[in-house]
Motif scaffolding. Sequence first.
Motif, PDB file in Angstrom:
ATOM      1  N   GLU A  66       8.575  -8.020  -5.532  1.00  0.00           N
ATOM      2  CA  GLU A  66       8.676  -6.827  -6.364  1.00  0.00           C
ATOM      3  C   GLU A  66       9.877  -6.886  -7.304  1.00  0.00           C
ATOM      4  O   GLU A  66       9.854  -6.321  -8.378  1.00  0.00           O
ATOM      5  CB  GLU A  66       8.781  -5.584  -5.476  1.00  0.00           C
ATOM      6  CG  GLU A  66       7.532  -5.339  -4.644  1.00  0.00           C
ATOM      7  CD  GLU A  66       7.677  -4.076  -3.805  1.00  0.00           C
ATOM      8  OE1 GLU A  66       8.737  -3.431  -3.929  1.00  0.00           O
ATOM      9  OE2 GLU A  66       6.753  -3.736  -3.056  1.00  0.00           O
ATOM     10  N   ASN A  67      10.969  -7.509  -6.915  1.00  0.00           N
ATOM     11  CA  ASN A  67      12.197  -7.451  -7.698  1.00  0.00           C
ATOM     12  C   ASN A  67      12.519  -8.754  -8.427  1.00  0.00           C
ATOM     13  O   ASN A  67      13.313  -8.751  -9.349  1.00  0.00           O
ATOM     14  CB  ASN A  67      13.383  -7.105  -6.787  1.00  0.00           C
ATOM     15  CG  ASN A  67      13.189  -5.751  -6.126  1.00  0.00           C
ATOM     16  OD1 ASN A  67      12.684  -4.833  -6.745  1.00  0.00           O
ATOM     17  ND2 ASN A  67      13.595  -5.631  -4.859  1.00  0.00           N
ATOM     18  N   GLN A 228       2.832   2.283  -2.273  1.00  0.00           N
ATOM     19  CA  GLN A 228       3.663   1.216  -1.750  1.00  0.00           C
ATOM     20  C   GLN A 228       4.893   0.951  -2.619  1.00  0.00           C
ATOM     21  O   GLN A 228       5.948   0.575  -2.111  1.00  0.00           O
ATOM     22  CB  GLN A 228       2.854  -0.074  -1.623  1.00  0.00           C
ATOM     23  CG  GLN A 228       1.758   0.004  -0.564  1.00  0.00           C
ATOM     24  CD  GLN A 228       0.936  -1.267  -0.502  1.00  0.00           C
ATOM     25  OE1 GLN A 228       1.220  -2.226  -1.227  1.00  0.00           O
ATOM     26  NE2 GLN A 228      -0.078  -1.282   0.361  1.00  0.00           N
ATOM     27  N   SER A 230       8.198   1.251  -4.712  1.00  0.00           N
ATOM     28  CA  SER A 230       9.381   2.111  -4.653  1.00  0.00           C
ATOM     29  C   SER A 230       9.627   2.736  -6.014  1.00  0.00           C
ATOM     30  O   SER A 230       9.156   2.231  -7.037  1.00  0.00           O
ATOM     31  CB  SER A 230      10.600   1.287  -4.223  1.00  0.00           C
ATOM     32  OG  SER A 230      10.850   0.257  -5.166  1.00  0.00           O
ATOM     33  N   GLU A 232      12.232   2.626  -7.830  1.00  0.00           N
ATOM     34  CA  GLU A 232      12.948   1.694  -8.720  1.00  0.00           C
ATOM     35  C   GLU A 232      11.966   0.690  -9.345  1.00  0.00           C
ATOM     36  O   GLU A 232      12.049   0.397 -10.546  1.00  0.00           O
ATOM     37  CB  GLU A 232      14.018   0.966  -7.919  1.00  0.00           C
ATOM     38  CG  GLU A 232      15.114   1.885  -7.388  1.00  0.00           C
ATOM     39  CD  GLU A 232      16.138   1.127  -6.570  1.00  0.00           C
ATOM     40  OE1 GLU A 232      15.952  -0.108  -6.404  1.00  0.00           O
ATOM     41  OE2 GLU A 232      17.113   1.749  -6.121  1.00  0.00           O
ATOM     42  N   GLN A 234       8.745   1.109  -9.765  1.00  0.00           N
ATOM     43  CA  GLN A 234       7.875   1.827 -10.703  1.00  0.00           C
ATOM     44  C   GLN A 234       8.588   2.094 -12.018  1.00  0.00           C
ATOM     45  O   GLN A 234       8.004   1.979 -13.098  1.00  0.00           O
ATOM     46  CB  GLN A 234       7.411   3.137 -10.059  1.00  0.00           C
ATOM     47  CG  GLN A 234       6.346   3.876 -10.859  1.00  0.00           C
ATOM     48  CD  GLN A 234       5.034   3.116 -10.877  1.00  0.00           C
ATOM     49  OE1 GLN A 234       4.708   2.411  -9.920  1.00  0.00           O
ATOM     50  NE2 GLN A 234       4.311   3.242 -11.983  1.00  0.00           N
TER      51      GLN A 234
END
Length: 628
Positions: A66-67, A228, A230, A232, A234
Amino acid sequence: DSLILEKSQNWSSQKMDHILICCVCLGDNSEDADEIIQCDNCGITVHEGCYGVDGESDSIMSSASENSTEPWFCDACKCGVTPSCELCPNQDGIFKETDAGRWVHIVCALYVPGVAFGDIDKLRPVTLTEMNYSKYGAKECSFCEDPRFARTGVCISCDAGMCRAYFHVTCAQKEGLLSEAAAEEDIADPFFAYCKQHADRLDRKWKRKNYLALQSYCKMSLQEREKQLSPEAQTRINARLQQYRAKAELARTTRPQAWVPREKLPRPLTSSASAIRKLMRKAELMGISTDIFPVDTSDTSSSVDGRRKHKQPALTADFVNYYLERNMRMIQIQENMAEQKNIKDKLENEQEKLHVEYNKLCESLEELQNLNGKLRNEGQGIWALLGRIIGQKLNIPAILRAPKERKPSKKEGGTQKTSTLPAVLYRQVMNCGICKKNHDQHLLLLCDTCKLHYHLGCLDPPLTRMPRKTKNSYWQCSECDQAGSSDMEADIAMETLPDGTKRSRRQIKEPVKFVPQDVPPEPKKIPIRNTRTRGRKRSFVPEEEKPEERIPRERRQRQSVLQKKPKSEDLRTECATCKGTGDNENLVRCDECRLCYHFGCLDPPLKKSPKQTGYGWICQECDSTSSK
């Protein structure tokens, strides 16, 4: 039981996360070289190769980490639009933008013939101008559930021989009827589509299953991802999406204008799915029900001339529209006919007035000509009396001389100065030699032999147009033609070679041979007919002592013509070229210099007489003299 249920849900969610399906080829095989990627905004999944994504830049899907990865968006999400395909009525799937700012499914662009790509590797931009516009709405889709969208976009045909099944590309994709050739096969167009009858059953079954799974996964993935992710992540995705949309807006304003054809290409409004949706929305807002209007599925080519087909009487809106349109067309036609009739009546009245004036002018012209002739005769008498008084012969002045005949025009074989006055004012009114009337002066034809005029319709047989006259030929009437046909028959009907061995099939009159005047011709012995003899030889008597015999009608006519016209006694004895002897069978006489020539001595040599019935003939020497 609760533990088993939770494990099954977790296993199904993990399986759903790992098994992704491409919305273009409906394949679920994802490799490092051709990975299935997912849009972080709409959740659509597609192969990198099927969508033309550069694998080295931003093709890693953000769900892996994700990051640490860059979000990826499809072209429609980058532009911030909800597109509508120009080639089909379906709104699901992944889109590509055209060079004119329109949108199409990438699968429609691949399977519809005539669609081109500016960049083949990136599959963009899509060009629709090379496709024939007559394909829009030409065929009806056999898979569309709503008949109002059956003729929208472009339908493709089944690739199985002469199958006549037509369908939209996305409609065929729903049924699992699209297939693609293997990469090992080198084919120019590797995309195929088959109908339900000709498609492979097993292949169609698993593609249909994958399509349904793709639709359910796309709906579930949007709801699950919102839960699901977070806040941040989004926020990061939304910020990146805004940047892409700003770049797309800037690129849209700065990109060069797409090429369009010079002439406007017509396209039916009912062939656009977006236009039909807007019209249906407008009808809904206005409170009009669209269910009462039947859908006309007839072929559009039947109304090319602007007229609708005949509709059977029925209590339907279609027949009412046809009836009203028919009445309006009938009223317009009747008004047009009345207007044309009024114009016709006005022209007929003007024509009658002009005829009356024309007849008056002709009568006054004839009176003036008669008066002019009387005065000219009196003036000539007075001038002759003055000459007798003086005792000398005086020259008659030009004013007392008879007017000269007008020279023939160019059509009649001569030259004439152009004059702005009508022909009736400078020439005498001619009468027809058969009907003795002077009407229709423009249809009078001059005979070059007897110098009389004849109407084209009065001739026997009548003519429909003026005969062609040239320098080498002239025209004569049937009377003059019959008078000169006796010697012409021998020239035309007899086909003789230079050695004189070949003759024509027709029986013709024997030509008059040359006989010296000193030696009297021997009388021919003719058998006496109408007498019966048994066992005796038939007796012969000289022609002078022959009893009176009935002469056939044709022969009598020819004899009368020969007595009237000495022209038939044309004896041709010597050729002017080779100085050889001959007769009427192999010699032709020039109408200008009156010299004779053998058929074979002409240039080029001929097998038969060049004279034709009704026309004259001149030799090459006279022809060159007249041309100079």
